[in-house]
Design a protein around this motif. Structure first.
Motif, short mmCIF file in Angstrom:
data_model
loop_
_atom_site.label_atom_id
_atom_site.label_comp_id
_atom_site.label_asym_id
_atom_site.label_seq_id
_atom_site.Cartn_x
_atom_site.Cartn_y
_atom_site.Cartn_z
N THR A 375 0.81 -1.22 0.00
CA THR A 375 0.00 0.00 0.00
C THR A 375 0.85 1.27 0.00
O THR A 375 0.31 2.37 -0.11
CB THR A 375 -0.95 0.03 1.22
OG1 THR A 375 -0.18 -0.13 2.41
CG2 THR A 375 -1.99 -1.07 1.12
N TYR A 400 -2.30 12.44 -10.52
CA TYR A 400 -3.59 12.18 -9.92
C TYR A 400 -4.04 10.75 -10.19
O TYR A 400 -4.72 10.14 -9.35
CB TYR A 400 -4.61 13.19 -10.44
CG TYR A 400 -4.16 14.61 -10.21
CD1 TYR A 400 -4.26 15.20 -8.96
CD2 TYR A 400 -3.58 15.36 -11.25
CE1 TYR A 400 -3.82 16.50 -8.73
CE2 TYR A 400 -3.14 16.65 -11.03
CZ TYR A 400 -3.26 17.21 -9.77
OH TYR A 400 -2.81 18.49 -9.54
N ILE A 403 -2.58 8.59 -7.50
CA ILE A 403 -3.32 8.68 -6.24
C ILE A 403 -4.54 7.77 -6.29
O ILE A 403 -4.86 7.06 -5.32
CB ILE A 403 -3.73 10.14 -5.96
CG1 ILE A 403 -2.49 11.00 -5.73
CG2 ILE A 403 -4.68 10.22 -4.77
CD1 ILE A 403 -2.78 12.49 -5.59
N LEU A 404 -5.24 7.76 -7.44
CA LEU A 404 -6.40 6.89 -7.60
C LEU A 404 -6.00 5.42 -7.51
O LEU A 404 -6.67 4.62 -6.84
CB LEU A 404 -7.08 7.17 -8.95
CG LEU A 404 -8.23 6.23 -9.32
CD1 LEU A 404 -9.37 6.36 -8.31
CD2 LEU A 404 -8.73 6.53 -10.74
N ASN A 406 -3.41 4.11 -6.00
CA ASN A 406 -3.03 3.73 -4.63
C ASN A 406 -4.24 3.69 -3.70
O ASN A 406 -4.29 2.88 -2.77
CB ASN A 406 -1.98 4.68 -4.08
CG ASN A 406 -1.16 4.04 -2.99
OD1 ASN A 406 -0.64 2.94 -3.15
ND2 ASN A 406 -1.04 4.69 -1.85
N LEU A 407 -5.24 4.55 -3.97
CA LEU A 407 -6.48 4.47 -3.21
C LEU A 407 -7.15 3.12 -3.43
O LEU A 407 -7.66 2.49 -2.49
CB LEU A 407 -7.42 5.60 -3.60
CG LEU A 407 -8.81 5.59 -2.96
CD1 LEU A 407 -8.71 5.70 -1.43
CD2 LEU A 407 -9.68 6.72 -3.51
N ILE A 410 -5.27 0.54 -1.44
CA ILE A 410 -5.63 0.64 -0.02
C ILE A 410 -7.01 0.03 0.23
O ILE A 410 -7.21 -0.72 1.19
CB ILE A 410 -5.59 2.11 0.43
CG1 ILE A 410 -4.14 2.60 0.48
CG2 ILE A 410 -6.25 2.28 1.80
CD1 ILE A 410 -3.98 4.08 0.70
N ILE A 479 -0.75 12.41 1.93
CA ILE A 479 -1.67 11.83 0.94
C ILE A 479 -1.99 10.39 1.29
O ILE A 479 -3.14 9.94 1.17
CB ILE A 479 -1.07 11.93 -0.48
CG1 ILE A 479 -1.01 13.39 -0.92
CG2 ILE A 479 -1.88 11.10 -1.47
CD1 ILE A 479 -0.28 13.60 -2.23
N PHE A 480 -0.98 9.63 1.76
CA PHE A 480 -1.23 8.24 2.15
C PHE A 480 -2.21 8.17 3.32
O PHE A 480 -3.14 7.36 3.31
CB PHE A 480 0.08 7.54 2.53
CG PHE A 480 -0.14 6.16 3.08
CD1 PHE A 480 -0.31 5.09 2.22
CD2 PHE A 480 -0.21 5.93 4.45
CE1 PHE A 480 -0.54 3.82 2.73
CE2 PHE A 480 -0.44 4.67 4.96
CZ PHE A 480 -0.60 3.60 4.10
N SER A 483 -5.58 9.03 2.09
CA SER A 483 -6.07 7.93 1.25
C SER A 483 -6.49 6.74 2.10
O SER A 483 -7.51 6.09 1.83
CB SER A 483 -4.99 7.50 0.26
OG SER A 483 -4.65 8.54 -0.63
N ALA A 486 -9.75 7.66 3.74
CA ALA A 486 -10.81 7.63 2.73
C ALA A 486 -11.13 6.19 2.34
O ALA A 486 -12.30 5.81 2.17
CB ALA A 486 -10.38 8.42 1.49
N GLY A 487 -10.07 5.37 2.20
CA GLY A 487 -10.28 3.97 1.83
C GLY A 487 -11.07 3.21 2.88
O GLY A 487 -11.99 2.46 2.55
#
Length: 533
Positions: A375, A400, A403-404, A406-407, A410, A479-480, A483, A486-487
């Protein structure tokens, strides 16, 4: 400096002789062989690292005619990774009853074939090595001889035969056009062609086959069947997902380099990598079988690696290369621990497994470390490779997109990590094999070491120096964290309750569907290359 051909032949020769030994002695010989292979691979790597690439023409033939083995920094690093992974797999399987002498021979032969693919410089030799390794892998998938594994093994064999037919046609046409099938000979000759369009068709044929081996969208349907076969030994799933699929990525790098002066498809494969990454984690989220979750997520991670190596930046390229090595470690760890968990819980259904940390603490911690690695959690190996990829993507849409992706990773492993916590349906502690626990804990610890010392490992392995921008790295950590929050919120608040991805849970292409997707992919690549040239 050891002759390169010994790195290929030694495991095959020793594996052949081990058939005549008692099973107990044969296993000890395999362990000693793997220790020797790690030592020889390291000596070869160190020689290349300090003295430059090594080229050996077998039989004394001149360049581009005979069999040529070439070890540069990337090839020698992959050989060292292969030897290290096989040592771990042999130790992990040392006490399993099904690991008889024939199994050990096939396993050792596979190691030699994989190393041969990394070192060979001739496309026809690579074709032969891939075909033989395909047969060996098919046998290993079917080794326990139940109906499910036999079907999956045969399907894997047939699909790869079809894909490699494209490869064979392509190299035949290429030889007719340029008179050479040595990778560096191709690179030299195509740069001097008056009409470079003559290589469009051979390139499209070869890169289609290589994309199949890499499991790119939409050519990945074979991978979950092969890597997640219910009765296949865990070490086979670990080697296939952690290491063997990287053969395709490695060949992709080599083929792209050979044709780079006349064909530039990096933008196309950057987009395909992103699509592959997204589709991979969506399908992983749809699964309830823990091995299929891991198998589909290999597809997603291959997409991420393809994004890294196709972004034309030093940071992104070496981030992608380092992620190849990181993925081999944490995904192999996850497959090995998944095998231990399913053996103990007698199910692969993720919703029927819980409390692994209490029942199998060593396995639980190894799994947790591997999850942190995949992750991209701070201080773990995935964070370094993902940092390098994202650092090189600053200011573009790819930043971006990463980021998606990696989300999605996660989200998948928030779901997967549920097995670690809660109350176990089975009372007490599991009586796990101590050697197996030692192997997975060591590999889990490597995920942490690869993060803490990631900068120095990249510098030592690839002679690449980079500075970690503190501000950028802290932004990545932020950001992690966001994320992850959010995940967790999306999974527990939305996905777990509504299970949106059930509709794709049974997504699967049969043999005819895969063949059609190969033809469609080839057509698209051919059309794209024809337009840009």
């Amino acid at each position: 400096m050891v002759d390169l051909y010994w790195l290929i032949l030694l495991p095959i020769i020793v594996g052949s002789f081990s058939i005549m030994l008692s099973q107990k002695i044969a296993r000890k010989v395999m362990v000693l062989l793997q220790i020797l292979m790690v030592a020889l691979s390291f000596l070869s790597f160190y020689h290349v690292r300090t003295s430059g690439p090594v080229v050996q023409n077998i039989g004394g033939w001149t360049d581009y005619i005979g069999i040529t083995l070439r070890a540069d920094i990337l090839a020698s690093a992959m050989v060292l990774l292969t030897a290290g992974m096989f040592l771990g797999m042999v130790l992990f399987n040392l006490r399993k009853n099904y690991a008889d002498n024939l199994y050990l021979f096939l396993f050792m032969a596979l190691e030699g074939l994989i190393i041969g693919i990394f070192l060979s410089n001739d496309l026809f030799n690579i074709f032969v090595l891939i075909e033989v390794s395909t047969v060996v892998i098919s046998i290993l998938i079917m080794y326990k001889k139940d109906s499910g594994s036999i079907y999956d093994g045969i399907l894997y064999l047939l699909i790869n035969i079809v894909g490699m037919s494209f490869f064979l046609f392509g190299l035949g046409m290429l030889y007719k056009k340029v008179g050479v099938i040595d990778l560096y000979g191709i690179e030299r000759i195509v740069s001097t062609l008056e009409n470079p369009r003559i290589v469009i068709l051979p390139y499209a044929l070869i890169i289609t086959a290589v994309s199949l081996k890499s499991a790119l969208m939409p050519l990945f349907s074979w991978l979950p069947k092969a890597h997640g076969t219910p009765s296949a030994p865990s070490v086979i799933s670990a080697i296939l997902s952690g290491l063997y699929v990287k053969n395709g990525v490695y060949l992709f790098i080599r083929i792209q380099s050979a044709f780079a002066t006349v064909v530039d498809t990096t933008d196309f494969f950057l987009l395909m990598g992103f699509i592959t990454a997204v589709v991979g984690f969506v399908l992983a989220l749809a699964q309830h079988d823990i091995k299929l979750i891991l198998a589909y997520h290999t597809v997603s991670q291959i997409g991420l690696i393809m994004m890294g190596i196709n972004m034309k930046g030093t940071h992104t390229y070496w981030g992608g290369i380092y992620h190849i090595m990181n993925h081999a470690v944490f995904k192999s760890t996850l497959f090995l621990t998944a095998g231990m968990i399913t053996d103990d819980y007698k199910t692969r259904n993720i919703y029927k497994i819980s409390g692994v940390m209490k029942r199998m603490p060593a396995v639980g911690y190894a799994t947790l470390f591997a999850v942190m690695g995949i992750t991209g959690a701070p201080l773990f190996n995935g964070s370094i490779s993902k940092y390098l990829i994202s650092y090189g993507a600053k200011g573009s849409w790819v930043e971006y997109a990463l980021i998606l992706v990696n989300l999605g990773t996660i989200l998948s492993f928030v779901k997967y990590s549920q097995i670690l916590f809660g109350k176990s349906p089975k009372p007490g502690r599991s009586d796990c094999d101590s050697l197996r626990k030692a192997v997975v804990l060591t590999m889990g610890a490597m995920c942490f070491v690869g993060g803490i010392f990631g900068r120095w490992i990249v510098m030592f392995m690839f002679d690449v120096t980079f500075e970690v921008d503190p501000l950028s790295y802290w932004i990545k950590i932020l950001i992690f964290i966001l994320s992850f929050l959010a995940g967790a919120l999306i999974y527990f608040g939305v996905l777990k309750k509504n299970n949106f991805f059930t509709i794709v849970n049974t997504f699967e292409l049969g043999f005819n569907g895969v063949c059609l997707s190969i033809a469609m992919f080839f057509t698209v690549v051919l059309g794209y290359v024809a337009i840009i040239m």
